[in-house]
Design a protein around this motif. Structure first.
Motif, PDB file in Angstrom:
ATOM      1  N   ILE A 184      -8.752 -26.587 -65.433  1.00 24.26           N
ATOM      2  CA  ILE A 184      -8.224 -27.377 -64.315  1.00 24.26           C
ATOM      3  C   ILE A 184      -6.719 -27.571 -64.469  1.00 24.26           C
ATOM      4  O   ILE A 184      -5.942 -27.402 -63.517  1.00 24.26           O
ATOM      5  N   ALA A 185      -6.304 -27.874 -65.692  1.00 26.95           N
ATOM      6  CA  ALA A 185      -4.864 -28.020 -65.935  1.00 26.95           C
ATOM      7  C   ALA A 185      -4.142 -26.702 -65.648  1.00 26.95           C
ATOM      8  O   ALA A 185      -3.060 -26.692 -65.051  1.00 26.95           O
ATOM      9  N   ALA A 186      -4.767 -25.592 -66.038  1.00 28.96           N
ATOM     10  CA  ALA A 186      -4.140 -24.286 -65.794  1.00 28.96           C
ATOM     11  C   ALA A 186      -4.027 -24.019 -64.295  1.00 28.96           C
ATOM     12  O   ALA A 186      -3.044 -23.436 -63.830  1.00 28.96           O
ATOM     13  N   ALA A 187      -5.032 -24.459 -63.533  1.00 28.81           N
ATOM     14  CA  ALA A 187      -4.965 -24.274 -62.083  1.00 28.81           C
ATOM     15  C   ALA A 187      -3.884 -25.159 -61.474  1.00 28.81           C
ATOM     16  O   ALA A 187      -3.115 -24.722 -60.617  1.00 28.81           O
ATOM     17  N   ILE A 188      -3.814 -26.397 -61.945  1.00 30.09           N
ATOM     18  CA  ILE A 188      -2.832 -27.332 -61.403  1.00 30.09           C
ATOM     19  C   ILE A 188      -1.408 -26.836 -61.665  1.00 30.09           C
ATOM     20  O   ILE A 188      -0.524 -26.963 -60.820  1.00 30.09           O
TER      21      ILE A 188
ATOM     22  N   LEU B 298      -1.159 -22.492 -60.080  1.00 32.56           N
ATOM     23  CA  LEU B 298      -1.086 -22.129 -58.664  1.00 32.56           C
ATOM     24  C   LEU B 298       0.296 -22.415 -58.075  1.00 32.56           C
ATOM     25  O   LEU B 298       0.868 -21.533 -57.409  1.00 32.56           O
ATOM     26  N   PRO B 299       0.882 -23.590 -58.307  1.00 31.31           N
ATOM     27  CA  PRO B 299       2.265 -23.794 -57.832  1.00 31.31           C
ATOM     28  C   PRO B 299       3.239 -22.816 -58.466  1.00 31.31           C
ATOM     29  O   PRO B 299       4.149 -22.324 -57.797  1.00 31.31           O
ATOM     30  N   LEU B 300       3.020 -22.507 -59.743  1.00 35.07           N
ATOM     31  CA  LEU B 300       3.904 -21.532 -60.396  1.00 35.07           C
ATOM     32  C   LEU B 300       3.805 -20.181 -59.681  1.00 35.07           C
ATOM     33  O   LEU B 300       4.817 -19.552 -59.358  1.00 35.07           O
ATOM     34  N   ALA B 301       2.571 -19.751 -59.399  1.00 34.33           N
ATOM     35  CA  ALA B 301       2.368 -18.481 -58.699  1.00 34.33           C
ATOM     36  C   ALA B 301       3.029 -18.513 -57.326  1.00 34.33           C
ATOM     37  O   ALA B 301       3.680 -17.549 -56.904  1.00 34.33           O
TER      38      ALA B 301
ATOM     39  N   VAL C 171      -4.490 -17.209 -64.762  1.00 31.81           N
ATOM     40  CA  VAL C 171      -4.591 -17.837 -63.443  1.00 31.81           C
ATOM     41  C   VAL C 171      -3.307 -17.594 -62.646  1.00 31.81           C
ATOM     42  O   VAL C 171      -3.346 -17.180 -61.481  1.00 31.81           O
ATOM     43  N   ALA C 172      -2.163 -17.810 -63.285  1.00 30.38           N
ATOM     44  CA  ALA C 172      -0.897 -17.684 -62.561  1.00 30.38           C
ATOM     45  C   ALA C 172      -0.624 -16.234 -62.176  1.00 30.38           C
ATOM     46  O   ALA C 172      -0.266 -15.942 -61.033  1.00 30.38           O
ATOM     47  N   ALA C 173      -0.806 -15.309 -63.111  1.00 28.92           N
ATOM     48  CA  ALA C 173      -0.465 -13.913 -62.829  1.00 28.92           C
ATOM     49  C   ALA C 173      -1.393 -13.324 -61.768  1.00 28.92           C
ATOM     50  O   ALA C 173      -0.939 -12.623 -60.852  1.00 28.92           O
TER      51      ALA C 173
END
Ligand SMILES: Nc1ncnc2c1ncn2[C@@H]1O[C@H](COP(=O)(O)OP(=O)(O)OP(=O)(O)O)[C@@H](O)[C@H]1O
Ligand SMILES: [Mg+2]
Lengths: 234, 215
Positions: A38-42, A45-48, A117-119
């Motif tokens: 969840i932290a990785a998504a939070i 996703l904005p980073l992406a 997640v970001a990439a």
């Protein structure tokens, strides 16, 4: 053969009448993996979205994309080792006393899932066809609405990125065993328990946990399959 | 009441010059048919007129009465460009048609009503629930048109709206445009002279970076 069947039977009865230890292990796994994801998504996703939509910081964005792609393939044990060195008593962050706690395991999971997640969401966002974006603009989308539309168009790829992240954190052993220490009743997760029980030759718990992991994976995959099919042609 | 549109000394170059200082006054609610060879810069001109790209030099001026409209986003929402590639969203046909309305804050029910109306004008109302990406190319182009019609643009640019369509689809699109005539400024590009004469009040020729009116 006879032996395996016996062990399987024991494993199944363990699943049907789960011990407190088994429940604790499963709950901790979910908290650590889920929290990290969840932290990785939070963060991811904005980073992406930033990487995909910003028109500024071109060099920084290129470097970040390459870094994410590199870290996507980082062996978990190496991540674990790095965290261990930073957080061990004599390391720079040793005073925090975080080593061998669930928090640091979740941090490790976060770091492992974030690049994935970001990439993957970034590549899903940049894959949205330019004529779709132009159409959105020409229909009157503001910059913010344009970003929202692109993210929506990329939703299947973004979900795939989250699923990949989920797969990675659920399967993770190397990093969590190093930074968590596999302490019974405190930092023992499903995967580290399997590693330990197998080592000891106690296969019942290992197999029970293995079956659970597979079941979780199966459920996630099916949900994803139905979600993606909904988006395809009917 | 629709907008009038004037362009002043419009220039645009990519690798080489495409538009070389164009001046023109478009009148409100007229239909202009823009012709010109491949690569003449018709699509480029459309992107500048629809405020999707900035010219290297010169100005695109929209006027409603004597006052220049300055607020870009507001102005952009009163015009639209139909692109040659339909660029449909991966949602239902209805959601595509309602997209521009939803952007403008129109409520769900009202947007649906207007979207269905727009779909009906291109004969797609019975496909409202189908996934847009499963449409045939003729239907896709008609949906793209409905999506633009739904927002009731005051100036409507259409970049080759009937290219590569069969006669039946072409007819549907031409009829839809004819029914808007007089209520909306329409500027469409085409390689088909018959179509230009059928739809256009004025025929424009873009060639060698210059725009001229034809008889
Ligand atoms: N984004 C761009 N980058 C570089 N060159 C471009 C770009 N857009 C257009 N051009 C060039 O500008 C010229 C005019 O292109 P444009 O698409 O406007 O022509 P057109 O009149 O619409 O042609 P067609 O009838 O084939 O659609 C072409 O030579 C094209 O290669
Ligand atoms: Mg063109």
């Amino acid at each position: 053969m006879h032996y395996i069947i016996l062990v399987l039977k024991d494993a199944l009865s363990l699943l049907l009448h789960p011990s407190r230890e088994l429940i604790g292990v499963v709950v901790l796994s979910m908290l650590v993996s889920g929290g990290g994801l969840i932290a990785a998504a939070i963060a991811g996703l904005p980073l992406a979205a930033f990487l995909a939509f910003s028109t500024r910081f071109a060099h920084l964005r290129t470097v970040t994309v390459h870094l994410l792609n590199t870290f996507m393939g980082m062996p978990p044990v190496v991540a674990g080792l790095a965290l261990y060195l930073l957080l061990s008593r004599s390391g720079p962050f040793g005073v925090l006393g975080l080593l061998y706690t669930p928090s640091i395991m979740a941090l490790a999971q976060f770091l492992l899932a974030l690049p994935l997640v970001a990439a993957l969401s970034h590549s899903a966002m940049v894959a949205v066809r330019p004529e779709v974006i132009l159409a959105a603009r020409s229909l009157g989308a503001s910059p913010f609405q344009r970003v929202r539309t692109v993210i929506y168009e990329a939703r299947y790829g973004i979900i795939a990125g989250l699923m990949a992240g989920f797969g990675r954190v659920m399967a993770e052993v190397g990093a969590v065993i190093i930074v968590g220490g596999n302490i019974k009743g405190y930092t023992r997760t499903m995967t580290t328990a399997i590693a330990l029980e197998t080592d000891k030759g106690d296969f019942e718990l290992a197999i029970a946990l293995g079956i659970l992991l597979l079941a979780i994976s199966l459920v996630m995959n099916f949900s994803m399959y139905f979600f993606q099919r909904k988006g395809k042609y009917q | 009441m629709s907008l009038s549109l004037r362009i002043e000394d419009l220039r645009k170059s990519y690798a080489r010059p495409v538009l070389g200082g164009i001046n023109y006054q478009f009148m409100p609610d007229r239909v202009y048919a823009l012709m010109g060879p491949n690569g003449a810069g018709k699509s480029t001109l459309f992107r500048l007129l629809a405020l999707l790209e900035k010219p290297d030099h010169g100005r695109v001026i929209y006027e409603n009465g004597p006052v220049d409209i300055l607020d870009d986003m507001n102005l952009r929402r009163r015009i639209t460009l139909l692109l040659p590639e339909s660029g449909l969203f991966n949602t239902t046909v209805l959601a595509n048609a309602a997209y521009g309305l939803r952007l403008r804050g129109v409520g769900r029910a009202e947007a649906k009503r207007l979207a269905v109306e727009a779909l009906a004008s291109v004969g797609l109302e019975h496909k409202a629930d189908q996934r847009a990406l499963t449409l045939s190319s003729g239907e896709s182009q008609r949906l793209a048109l409905a999506r633009a019609i739904a927002i009731r643009p005051e100036v409507f640019f259409l970049d080759e709206p009937t290219a590569s369509l069969d006669p039946e689809n072409r007819e549907i699109i031409e009829e839809a445009l004819l029914s808007m005539r007089g209520r909306t400024g329409i500027i469409l590009s085409t390689h088909d002279r018959t179509q230009a004469e059928k739809l256009g009040d004025v025929i424009l020729m873009l060639k060698d970076g210059k725009l001229s009116e034809e008889g």
